[in-house]
Design an enzyme around this catalytic site. Sequence first.
Site, mmCIF file in Angstrom:
data_model
loop_
_atom_site.group_PDB
_atom_site.id
_atom_site.type_symbol
_atom_site.label_atom_id
_atom_site.label_comp_id
_atom_site.label_asym_id
_atom_site.label_seq_id
_atom_site.Cartn_x
_atom_site.Cartn_y
_atom_site.Cartn_z
ATOM 1 N N GLN A 11 0.814 -1.408 -0.139
ATOM 2 C CA GLN A 11 -0.140 0.053 0.098
ATOM 3 C C GLN A 11 0.840 1.107 0.138
ATOM 4 O OE1 GLN A 11 -3.140 -0.586 2.735
ATOM 5 N NE2 GLN A 11 -4.115 1.522 2.525
ATOM 6 N N SER A 91 4.727 -6.141 3.201
ATOM 7 C CA SER A 91 3.128 -5.765 3.583
ATOM 8 C C SER A 91 2.160 -6.631 2.743
ATOM 9 C CB SER A 91 2.811 -4.484 3.951
ATOM 10 O OG SER A 91 1.916 -4.419 4.830
ATOM 11 N N LEU A 92 1.211 -5.691 2.241
ATOM 12 C CA LEU A 92 0.230 -6.245 1.389
ATOM 13 C C LEU A 92 0.679 -7.146 0.057
ATOM 14 C CD1 LEU A 92 -2.436 -6.291 -0.344
ATOM 15 C CD2 LEU A 92 -1.645 -4.022 -1.310
ATOM 16 N N ARG A 116 -9.084 -7.973 4.576
ATOM 17 C CA ARG A 116 -8.028 -7.189 5.286
ATOM 18 C C ARG A 116 -7.960 -6.044 5.281
ATOM 19 N NH1 ARG A 116 -2.522 -5.752 4.114
ATOM 20 N NH2 ARG A 116 -0.954 -6.506 5.546
ATOM 21 N N HIS A 199 0.772 -2.322 11.140
ATOM 22 C CA HIS A 199 1.960 -3.035 11.716
ATOM 23 C C HIS A 199 2.272 -2.451 13.078
ATOM 24 C CE1 HIS A 199 2.163 -5.147 7.899
ATOM 25 N NE2 HIS A 199 2.269 -4.090 7.452
ATOM 26 N N GLN A 248 1.497 -10.946 10.715
ATOM 27 C CA GLN A 248 2.093 -9.707 10.160
ATOM 28 C C GLN A 248 1.190 -8.534 10.125
ATOM 29 O OE1 GLN A 248 0.707 -8.301 6.336
ATOM 30 N NE2 GLN A 248 2.268 -9.176 4.938
#
Length: 312
Positions: A11, A91-92, A116, A199, A248
């Site tokens: 993102q 991440s994503l 998510r 996060h 995560q």
Amino acid sequence: MKRVAFIFPGQGSQEVGMGKALFETYDEVKELFEQADDQLGVSLTKLMFEGPQEELTKTEHAQPALLVNSAAIVSLLKKEGIEPVMTAGHSLGEYSALVASGSLQPLEAAALVQKRGQLMEHAYPTGKGAMAAVLGLEQDAIQEVLDKIEGEIVDLANINCPGQIVISGSKEGVEKASDLLKDAGAKRVLPLNVSGPFHSRLMKPASEDFSKALQEAELSDAAIPVYANVTAEAVQDKEMIEELLVEQLYSPVRFQEILEKFVDQDIDAIVEVGHGKVLSGLVRKVKRRMKTFNIQDPETLQAFIDWYKEDS
């Protein structure tokens, strides 16, 4: 045959116009984009091609848009007989990496990251969380400052490359930390334009709900090593993949360590598959001479294919 690693953006890389040239050039891209629109109940293609940027940037839209775009490019590369020997995502982007590894199918992954995104968006009150990029200070020095903050939660969120680390937590906590980090020698502390404290421990409620969605999804063992954000280690077992995807959400992204492991392996190039060039820039900060490619449109796709097939 050349050995390449694929990395996938997360993102922040979304931009109006992304994927449009690929959509107009390749039938399989158009088909995947249209299938995703139908499955998700939202016209991602319209948002991606026309915006507005604020709507595309919403977590629940940005995440599936970036994933579908990356997955479409993976399918074009596969058609050319090009597959990575290892993969990772920021991440994503880890979900795109799982698509590339065969652990997740593209539409299943798109539905998962839409869920998510919705859970992340609503895990913490809007405007009450924040993230900031800390430039020019090492991880240990940042952690030392964060440990001094009382009454607020602030965590390390993204360990991107030497001298670039992101912190995340409550708005007040990040503001306090920003002032203390500047005093401790940070060159700059830049607030990020995000909708929540991603996060960080404040994402734990989202992780509990997301765990249920993951249990209903059809994950397979990965055909190639996927380097997990949480551990910076290779994983292929589907149960372990599922467990790490839950963690995560509230754990730091250890991307610098992943890149350090990639550049130490016998690979010919690291390829950023998807919109933007953020990750390619991080690779160069970890190892300047590492050959990198970014694939985000027909021209960059063809340039990579031509290089890959030279002398092979």
